[in-house]
Design an enzyme around this catalytic site. Structure first.
Site, short mmCIF file in Angstrom:
data_model
loop_
_atom_site.label_atom_id
_atom_site.label_comp_id
_atom_site.label_asym_id
_atom_site.label_seq_id
_atom_site.Cartn_x
_atom_site.Cartn_y
_atom_site.Cartn_z
N GLU A 1 0.85 -1.20 0.00
CA GLU A 1 0.00 0.00 0.00
C GLU A 1 0.89 1.24 0.00
O GLU A 1 1.77 1.38 0.85
CB GLU A 1 -0.92 0.01 1.23
N GLY B 1 -7.95 2.34 1.34
CA GLY B 1 -8.25 2.87 0.02
C GLY B 1 -9.04 4.16 0.05
O GLY B 1 -9.19 4.83 1.08
N THR B 2 -9.59 4.52 -1.11
CA THR B 2 -10.36 5.76 -1.24
C THR B 2 -11.56 5.78 -0.31
O THR B 2 -11.85 6.81 0.31
CB THR B 2 -10.82 5.93 -2.70
N GLY C 1 -20.93 18.17 -12.96
CA GLY C 1 -22.28 18.15 -12.42
C GLY C 1 -22.82 16.76 -12.19
O GLY C 1 -24.01 16.51 -12.40
N SER C 2 -21.93 15.86 -11.75
CA SER C 2 -22.40 14.50 -11.49
C SER C 2 -22.36 14.23 -9.99
O SER C 2 -22.44 15.14 -9.17
CB SER C 2 -21.56 13.49 -12.27
N ALA D 1 -19.76 15.97 -7.54
CA ALA D 1 -19.99 17.42 -7.57
C ALA D 1 -21.24 17.80 -6.79
O ALA D 1 -21.23 18.77 -6.02
CB ALA D 1 -20.11 17.89 -9.02
N LEU D 2 -22.30 17.04 -6.95
CA LEU D 2 -23.57 17.39 -6.32
C LEU D 2 -23.55 17.14 -4.82
O LEU D 2 -24.11 17.92 -4.04
CB LEU D 2 -24.71 16.63 -6.99
N GLY E 1 -14.65 13.63 -12.84
CA GLY E 1 -14.53 12.18 -12.96
C GLY E 1 -13.21 11.68 -12.41
O GLY E 1 -12.46 12.42 -11.76
N HIS F 1 -46.70 -0.27 8.33
CA HIS F 1 -47.24 1.09 8.14
C HIS F 1 -46.90 1.94 9.36
O HIS F 1 -47.00 1.46 10.49
CB HIS F 1 -48.76 1.03 7.98
#
Length: 461
Positions: A33, A39-40, A181-182, A185-186, A271, A445
């Protein structure tokens, strides 16, 4: 040179559990590593961002509380405390994972950069400055991806943030300009707006989330704009400069017209790109595609026998749960003689805006492009009893079905707890439960999932 049974490059959400399992199964395993265990997901992705999103939601709750008859005082955002909480949780997850690895017999953890020096040989430039060459018959590449950065005049000169570096900010940006704008980003855009930033999103396509259906995209855009975010579509940043006050000016081309926007910070969120450039894969013969991703078959095997690529680096769906599933596929095939593959794998995912977007199966635009026979049903959250009761009426439920087999082909739930509701439909898809059965189910419910009754009642058989 030290020889192992297994070398795993990258301790992400595929490499980490695979190393544990193979070592416990008696395989002499080397896990390499270059940065942090986890990781991310743990360090720069799911864990820190979702931790901060919860704080942003809490900051927004007093605004919604007024609609419920609750008056509160001014909201004070302690960003340093938010960051400290995030850092503590990340550190807890990271160190917990690393300590558990260090107790496993047959497992060696090495920190450093790895590159192939032969077909099954790997040179490690350790973080302590030393070098070591290791070899193994089985090698797994799990190096993931990093933020892609466009070539725009002046961008590097003014300085920019990525989804990684923005997590280290000590103060809330005054005006955050987001390129893209994906999903990433949002999530960041809404989060920092709720912390107090002015936010402007630039998207090159005609709509945000261009991979999603138009109605879903438009609904979320309406929600975000009503909340106060600025969204400019069909827009492209052309040039960045610093003004004399230290601010940033951005020249953009939008709908054929040039305009200038002033901001304090820039986030690049267009991206991701594979981290394969430093692996020297030419030394072992592993083939990359035109974008730099490792090419694999449905069993995650590369073109070189005994070398696999798992997670984001293989160009498959870039989600933590897919990376984790990748490790299950290769482990079961190698150790238990199974015939698992990625073919036909159900793909659920969730974007953690508020409301959430939960997705599974195919979208309407995918169904149309494939020429499928299908029906579409939608149900606004404003018509969902649970949504009305809780004041969570933003968004909609949507599903695609096969009118002949009555199977569910896909669904999008843009709603409070959309990620949880979509899991109900994923189980239905996996179990072959048809929509006519769901519409007559007895759900507890009042729950959000109960509204799946009403959603499928809108289909006329």
């Amino acid at each position: 040179m030290t020889h192992y049974d297994v070398i795993i490059i990258g301790a992400g959400q595929a490499g980490l559990p695979l190393a544990r399992k193979l070592a416990k199964a008696g395989k002499k395993t080397c896990l390499i590593e270059k940065r942090f265990v986890g990781g991310t997901c743990i360090n720069d992705g799911c864990t820190p961002t979702k931790t901060m999103i919860v704080s942003a939601r809490a900051a927004h709750q007093p605004i919604k509380a007024k609609q419920l008859g609750i008056e509160t005082g001014p909201v004070l955002v302690d960003f340093k405390a938010i960051k400290a909480r995030k850092d503590k949780i990340v550190e807890q997850f990271r160190t917990g994972s690393q300590k558990s690895l260090e107790t496993i017999e047959n497992l060696t953890l090495i920190f450093g950069d790895a590159q192939f020096s032969g077909k099954k040989d790997v040179l490690v430039m350790k973080t302590d400055g030393s070098r070591e060459t290791v070899s193994a018959e089985w090698i797994f590449i799990n190096t993931g991806t990093s933020s892609a950065v466009p070539e725009i005049s002046g961008l590097s000169d003014v300085g920019y943030l990525t989804s990684t570096s923005i997590l280290d900010l000590e103060e809330i940006p005054e005006h955050l300009l987001i390129i893209g704008g994906s999903y990433i980003a949002l999530e960041f855009g809404q989060m920092f707006h709720r912390f107090g930033s002015r936010v402007t999103i630039l998207e090159r396509s005609e709509r945000i989330m261009s991979k999603e259906d138009a109605d879903i995209s438009l609904e979320l855009r309406k929600i975000l704009e009503n909340e106060g975010l600025g969204i400019i579509t069909e827009a492209r940043a052309e040039k960045f400069t610093r003004d004399h006050d230290g601010g940033i000016k951005v020249e953009i081309l939008a709908a054929g017209t040039m305009q200038t926007i002033a901001c304090s910070h820039v986030l690049v969120a267009i991206g991701r790109q594979p981290q394969t450039g430093t692996l020297a894969l030419d030394q072992c013969g592993v083939i990359l595609d035109s974008r730099g991703y490792v090419q694999v078959n449905e069993r995650l095997e590369t073109n070189v026998a005994g070398i696999w690529a798992l997670g984001d680096v293989n160009g498959g769906p870039a989600f933590t749960h897919i990376s984790y599933n990748d490790h299950i596929i290769v482990y079961e095939n190698l150790m238990n003689g199974s015939k698992y593959s990625t073919k036909g794998r159900t793909l659920p995912y969730c974007m953690f805006t508020d409301p959430q977007l939960g997705r599974v199966g195919i979208s309407e635009q995918q169904a149309k492009s494939s020429g499928l026979n299908f029906k579409v049903v939608t149900l606004p959250m404003a018509n969902v009893a649970r949504g009305i009761e809780t004041g969570e009426t933003l968004g909609l439920m949507k599903a695609l079905v096969d009118p002949v087999t009555k199977k569910i082909l896909g669904a999008a739930i843009l709603a409070e707890q959309g990620g949880e509701v979509i899991s109900v439909l994923q189980m239905a898809i996996e179990g072959g439960i048809t929509y006519d059965r769901i519409r007559s189910y007895v759900f507890a419910h009042p729950t959000y999932s109960e509204s799946l009754n009403n959603l499928f009642m809108k289909i006329q058989d």
